[in-house]
Design a protein around this motif. Sequence first.
Motif, PDB file in Angstrom:
ATOM      1  N   GLY A 131       0.798  -1.216   0.000  1.00 11.97           N
ATOM      2  CA  GLY A 131       0.000   0.000   0.000  1.00 11.97           C
ATOM      3  C   GLY A 131       0.833   1.269   0.000  1.00 11.97           C
ATOM      4  N   PRO A 132       0.167   2.417  -0.091  1.00 11.90           N
ATOM      5  CA  PRO A 132       0.855   3.708  -0.029  1.00 11.90           C
ATOM      6  C   PRO A 132       1.289   4.002   1.407  1.00 11.90           C
ATOM      7  CG  PRO A 132      -1.506   4.032  -0.038  1.00 11.90           C
ATOM      8  CD  PRO A 132      -1.290   2.555  -0.222  1.00 11.90           C
ATOM      9  N   PRO A 133       2.014   5.090   1.643  1.00 13.09           N
ATOM     10  CA  PRO A 133       2.406   5.433   3.013  1.00 13.09           C
ATOM     11  C   PRO A 133       1.208   5.436   3.950  1.00 13.09           C
ATOM     12  CG  PRO A 133       3.564   6.842   1.471  1.00 13.09           C
ATOM     13  CD  PRO A 133       2.579   6.047   0.656  1.00 13.09           C
ATOM     14  N   GLY A 134       1.367   4.767   5.089  1.00 14.29           N
ATOM     15  CA  GLY A 134       0.300   4.712   6.081  1.00 14.29           C
ATOM     16  C   GLY A 134      -0.620   3.524   5.935  1.00 14.29           C
ATOM     17  N   LYS A 135      -0.488   2.764   4.832  1.00 18.03           N
ATOM     18  CA  LYS A 135      -1.304   1.568   4.626  1.00 18.03           C
ATOM     19  C   LYS A 135      -0.413   0.398   4.232  1.00 18.03           C
ATOM     20  CE  LYS A 135      -5.314   1.253   2.837  1.00 18.03           C
ATOM     21  NZ  LYS A 135      -6.077   0.861   4.042  1.00 18.03           N
ATOM     22  N   ARG A 136      -0.639  -0.738   4.849  1.00 22.81           N
ATOM     23  CA  ARG A 136       0.210  -1.897   4.569  1.00 22.81           C
ATOM     24  C   ARG A 136      -0.076  -2.484   3.193  1.00 22.81           C
ATOM     25  NH1 ARG A 136      -0.287  -7.062   8.416  1.00 22.81           N
ATOM     26  NH2 ARG A 136      -2.188  -7.266   7.167  1.00 22.81           N
ATOM     27  N   GLU A 137      -1.375  -2.534   2.818  1.00 23.97           N
ATOM     28  CA  GLU A 137      -1.749  -3.174   1.560  1.00 23.97           C
ATOM     29  C   GLU A 137      -2.833  -2.392   0.820  1.00 23.97           C
ATOM     30  OE1 GLU A 137      -1.042  -7.933   2.336  1.00 23.97           O
ATOM     31  OE2 GLU A 137      -2.942  -7.069   3.058  1.00 23.97           O
ATOM     32  N   MET A 138      -3.011  -2.720  -0.443  1.00 21.17           N
ATOM     33  CA  MET A 138      -4.085  -2.208  -1.295  1.00 21.17           C
ATOM     34  C   MET A 138      -4.524  -3.361  -2.188  1.00 21.17           C
ATOM     35  SD  MET A 138      -2.098  -0.109  -4.324  1.00 21.17           S
ATOM     36  CE  MET A 138      -3.381  -0.558  -5.517  1.00 21.17           C
ATOM     37  N   LEU A 139      -5.552  -3.123  -3.025  1.00 21.53           N
ATOM     38  CA  LEU A 139      -6.060  -4.185  -3.893  1.00 21.53           C
ATOM     39  C   LEU A 139      -5.996  -3.781  -5.363  1.00 21.53           C
ATOM     40  CD1 LEU A 139      -9.287  -5.253  -1.941  1.00 21.53           C
ATOM     41  CD2 LEU A 139      -7.045  -6.392  -1.903  1.00 21.53           C
ATOM     42  N   ARG A 140      -5.690  -4.788  -6.188  1.00 18.58           N
ATOM     43  CA  ARG A 140      -5.807  -4.638  -7.645  1.00 18.58           C
ATOM     44  C   ARG A 140      -6.604  -5.832  -8.164  1.00 18.58           C
ATOM     45  NH1 ARG A 140      -0.460  -3.552 -10.393  1.00 18.58           N
ATOM     46  NH2 ARG A 140      -0.042  -5.784 -10.157  1.00 18.58           N
ATOM     47  N   ALA A 141      -7.647  -5.547  -8.936  1.00 16.12           N
ATOM     48  CA  ALA A 141      -8.528  -6.582  -9.459  1.00 16.12           C
ATOM     49  C   ALA A 141      -8.538  -6.545 -10.974  1.00 16.12           C
ATOM     50  CB  ALA A 141      -9.939  -6.383  -8.931  1.00 16.12           C
ATOM     51  N   VAL A 142      -8.541  -7.720 -11.595  1.00 18.01           N
ATOM     52  CA  VAL A 142      -8.537  -7.832 -13.062  1.00 18.01           C
ATOM     53  C   VAL A 142      -9.771  -8.597 -13.502  1.00 18.01           C
ATOM     54  CG1 VAL A 142      -7.300  -8.694 -15.084  1.00 18.01           C
ATOM     55  CG2 VAL A 142      -6.013  -7.769 -13.141  1.00 18.01           C
ATOM     56  N   LYS A 143     -10.443  -8.094 -14.530  1.00 16.27           N
ATOM     57  CA  LYS A 143     -11.608  -8.783 -15.093  1.00 16.27           C
ATOM     58  C   LYS A 143     -11.111  -9.914 -15.993  1.00 16.27           C
ATOM     59  CE  LYS A 143     -15.777  -8.031 -17.876  1.00 16.27           C
ATOM     60  NZ  LYS A 143     -16.664  -7.019 -18.487  1.00 16.27           N
ATOM     61  N   VAL A 144     -11.367 -11.139 -15.578  1.00 21.93           N
ATOM     62  CA  VAL A 144     -10.885 -12.308 -16.328  1.00 21.93           C
ATOM     63  C   VAL A 144     -12.058 -13.042 -16.963  1.00 21.93           C
ATOM     64  CG1 VAL A 144      -8.817 -12.583 -14.936  1.00 21.93           C
ATOM     65  CG2 VAL A 144     -10.937 -13.695 -14.208  1.00 21.93           C
TER      66      VAL A 144
END
Length: 226
Positions: A213-226
Amino acid sequence: MKREIITTGDGSTTIHLPELNEQYHSKHGAMQEAYHVFIKMGLAFLLEKNATQPIHILEIGFGTGLNALITSIEAEKHKVSIQYKGVEAYPVEMNEIEKLNYSIQFKEEKKKAAEIFSAIHQATWETSVKITDYFQLTKEQKFFKDINDENRFNLIYFDAFGARVQPELWEQPIFEIMYKALKQNGVLVTYSAKGSARRAMQACGFEVERLPGPPGKREMLRAVKV
């Protein structure tokens, strides 16, 4: 509801809503968050895959226009043609926009950034407007549930208020709308890493990955349409 302009951790500003204890961008750094989540993990990810042009982007939560600004700067830098749609139910007032300091964050390019930022906010709503040679903008005032585009976008910036404040924006019905709006292999990126949001995306058919994730966040999400 009271609204305040505050300075975030990287020196850039954002709008803070004290009653909700929520802000339009990360208090740890508005510019840093926007570049990390939406440019590095979104637009740059598409460009690395040699995406065809123009790239069609949908922003969920147009807000201050920061994401549109940095995307237009990137379009100019890389000479990439972008068609950008920003959806916002409650547009920010111009008196607040004028207090935001995003253009000066670009240092050498601050004059150009200021001109683009002004053009973005002067652009008529519900109309396609040419902001630069590489960036075409359409702003639409509507609720996210009323989006009815199908198979149109290569990339979605999902930048709604957090689930603590608006949980209905992070549930399966909204992500089904996002899934329909994306082209095959289209990408959705968001600052959130909430487990319930990830599961809602997966239930719609998205292939979802956790990313740093960005500063201040450990993680974020990325989703792909499959």
